[in-house]
Scaffold this motif. Structure first.
Motif, PDB file in Angstrom:
ATOM      1  N   LYS A  42      28.648 -24.518  53.166  1.00 54.17           N
ATOM      2  CA  LYS A  42      28.464 -25.194  51.895  1.00 54.17           C
ATOM      3  C   LYS A  42      27.962 -24.218  50.841  1.00 54.17           C
ATOM      4  N   VAL A  43      28.361 -24.473  49.602  1.00 56.53           N
ATOM      5  CA  VAL A  43      27.962 -23.644  48.475  1.00 56.53           C
ATOM      6  C   VAL A  43      26.951 -24.441  47.660  1.00 56.53           C
ATOM      7  N   LYS A  44      25.906 -23.767  47.203  1.00 54.35           N
ATOM      8  CA  LYS A  44      24.917 -24.444  46.368  1.00 54.35           C
ATOM      9  C   LYS A  44      25.594 -24.973  45.110  1.00 54.35           C
ATOM     10  N   GLU A  45      25.099 -26.095  44.631  1.00 55.75           N
ATOM     11  CA  GLU A  45      25.717 -26.742  43.469  1.00 55.75           C
ATOM     12  C   GLU A  45      25.725 -25.829  42.247  1.00 55.75           C
ATOM     13  N   ARG A  46      24.686 -25.066  42.059  1.00 57.81           N
ATOM     14  CA  ARG A  46      24.634 -24.185  40.889  1.00 57.81           C
ATOM     15  C   ARG A  46      25.642 -23.042  40.993  1.00 57.81           C
ATOM     16  N   ASN A  47      26.103 -22.740  42.196  1.00 57.34           N
ATOM     17  CA  ASN A  47      27.061 -21.659  42.407  1.00 57.34           C
ATOM     18  C   ASN A  47      28.513 -22.134  42.373  1.00 57.34           C
ATOM     19  N   LEU A  48      28.734 -23.363  41.920  1.00 52.32           N
ATOM     20  CA  LEU A  48      30.080 -23.931  41.944  1.00 52.32           C
ATOM     21  C   LEU A  48      30.468 -24.446  40.564  1.00 52.32           C
ATOM     22  N   LEU A  49      31.576 -23.963  40.050  1.00 53.09           N
ATOM     23  CA  LEU A  49      32.150 -24.459  38.800  1.00 53.09           C
ATOM     24  C   LEU A  49      33.389 -25.258  39.158  1.00 53.09           C
ATOM     25  N   LEU A  50      33.306 -26.569  38.970  1.00 52.82           N
ATOM     26  CA  LEU A  50      34.440 -27.431  39.271  1.00 52.82           C
ATOM     27  C   LEU A  50      35.365 -27.505  38.066  1.00 52.82           C
ATOM     28  N   VAL A  51      36.629 -27.178  38.262  1.00 51.16           N
ATOM     29  CA  VAL A  51      37.646 -27.282  37.224  1.00 51.16           C
ATOM     30  C   VAL A  51      38.663 -28.292  37.731  1.00 51.16           C
ATOM     31  N   PHE A  52      38.820 -29.388  36.984  1.00 47.44           N
ATOM     32  CA  PHE A  52      39.713 -30.469  37.391  1.00 47.44           C
ATOM     33  C   PHE A  52      40.825 -30.615  36.367  1.00 47.44           C
ATOM     34  N   VAL A  53      42.073 -30.667  36.838  1.00 46.08           N
ATOM     35  CA  VAL A  53      43.236 -30.864  35.978  1.00 46.08           C
ATOM     36  C   VAL A  53      43.865 -32.201  36.347  1.00 46.08           C
ATOM     37  N   SER A  54      43.908 -33.120  35.390  1.00 45.78           N
ATOM     38  CA  SER A  54      44.460 -34.456  35.659  1.00 45.78           C
ATOM     39  C   SER A  54      45.980 -34.447  35.524  1.00 45.78           C
ATOM     40  N   ALA A  55      46.571 -35.555  35.897  1.00 49.30           N
ATOM     41  CA  ALA A  55      48.025 -35.691  35.822  1.00 49.30           C
ATOM     42  C   ALA A  55      48.532 -35.584  34.392  1.00 49.30           C
ATOM     43  N   SER A  56      47.726 -36.016  33.432  1.00 48.02           N
ATOM     44  CA  SER A  56      48.142 -35.958  32.027  1.00 48.02           C
ATOM     45  C   SER A  56      47.885 -34.584  31.402  1.00 48.02           C
ATOM     46  N   GLY A  57      47.342 -33.644  32.192  1.00 41.46           N
ATOM     47  CA  GLY A  57      47.096 -32.293  31.687  1.00 41.46           C
ATOM     48  C   GLY A  57      45.720 -32.108  31.088  1.00 41.46           C
ATOM     49  N   ASN A  58      44.873 -33.140  31.136  1.00 34.65           N
ATOM     50  CA  ASN A  58      43.498 -33.001  30.644  1.00 34.65           C
ATOM     51  C   ASN A  58      42.712 -32.133  31.611  1.00 34.65           C
ATOM     52  N   ILE A  59      41.842 -31.298  31.044  1.00 36.18           N
ATOM     53  CA  ILE A  59      41.095 -30.341  31.847  1.00 36.18           C
ATOM     54  C   ILE A  59      39.607 -30.609  31.681  1.00 36.18           C
ATOM     55  N   MET A  60      38.914 -30.606  32.807  1.00 36.27           N
ATOM     56  CA  MET A  60      37.473 -30.780  32.794  1.00 36.27           C
ATOM     57  C   MET A  60      36.874 -29.611  33.578  1.00 36.27           C
ATOM     58  N   ALA A  61      35.976 -28.883  32.933  1.00 39.66           N
ATOM     59  CA  ALA A  61      35.305 -27.763  33.587  1.00 39.66           C
ATOM     60  C   ALA A  61      33.814 -28.032  33.567  1.00 39.66           C
TER      61      ALA A  61
END
Length: 182
Positions: A42-61
């Motif tokens: 497991k990786v510590k939460e502070r050491n993880l950058l979640l990048v999510f790309v939705s079906a509509s192309g919206n990006i959340m980092a």
């Protein structure tokens, strides 16, 4: 007539070239030892950058929506953690051997960028995000190479490039796509 059409078919088969698709160049991490526990991976939460790309192309980092142009800068800030922010990844001093035999100590980021998509995310959106994340790591490598060797990463010798690559490893994790129910 049949002979001529057969000869033309053979001619076109021999004379044309087929495009060969190539995949993305990625070095996968080695498999963990069988005796290693799942909790150890497991990786510590502070050491993880979640990048999510939705079906509509919206990006959340992280926790914010952004466009494709902001991802590179967000990833660079995450990787470098210039001001040692406690919400950004930890750094651990690592010692690297240089081609001339000397040692170099560099604070290696423990951060991992995790890219996740949905099953129906467009290929174009996925590749654009993947390219921006890779570009962020390449720019960080260029900056480190300029500080240490006075040249861009691409202009270094192979041994120098290996040292910089170890100091700034390409840590992009690709999570399994999500099934989003409508």
């Amino acid at each position: 007539m049949a002979d001529i059409s057969f000869l033309l078919l053979i001619f076109f088969l021999v004379a044309t070239t087929m495009n060969v698709d190539t995949g993305l160049m990625r070095v996968l991490p080695p498999m963990p030892p069988e005796d290693q526990k799942v909790e150890d991976q497991k990786v510590k939460e502070r050491n993880l950058l979640l990048v999510f790309v939705s079906a509509s192309g919206n990006i959340m980092a992280g926790a914010e929506d952004m466009d494709i142009h902001g991802i590179k800068d967000k990833a660079k800030d995450f990787i470098l953690n210039t001001y040692d922010d406690e919400n950004l990844p930890e750094k651990e001093d690592q010692e690297f051997e240089l081609p001339d035999g000397s040692k170099w100590v560099y604070p290696e980021s423990q951060g991992v960028v995790s890219l996740q998509t949905t099953r129906d995310t467009g290929y174009q959106s996925y590749i654009m995000v993947q390219n921006e994340l890779t570009r962020a790591f390449n720019e960080v490598r260029d900056e480190v190479a300029m500080k240490k060797f006075g040249a861009k990463f691409s202009e270094l010798s192979e041994d120098q490039r290996n040292a910089v690559s170890k100091a700034v490893p390409l840590k992009i994790s690709e999570a399994e796509p999500r099934n989003i129910k409508k």
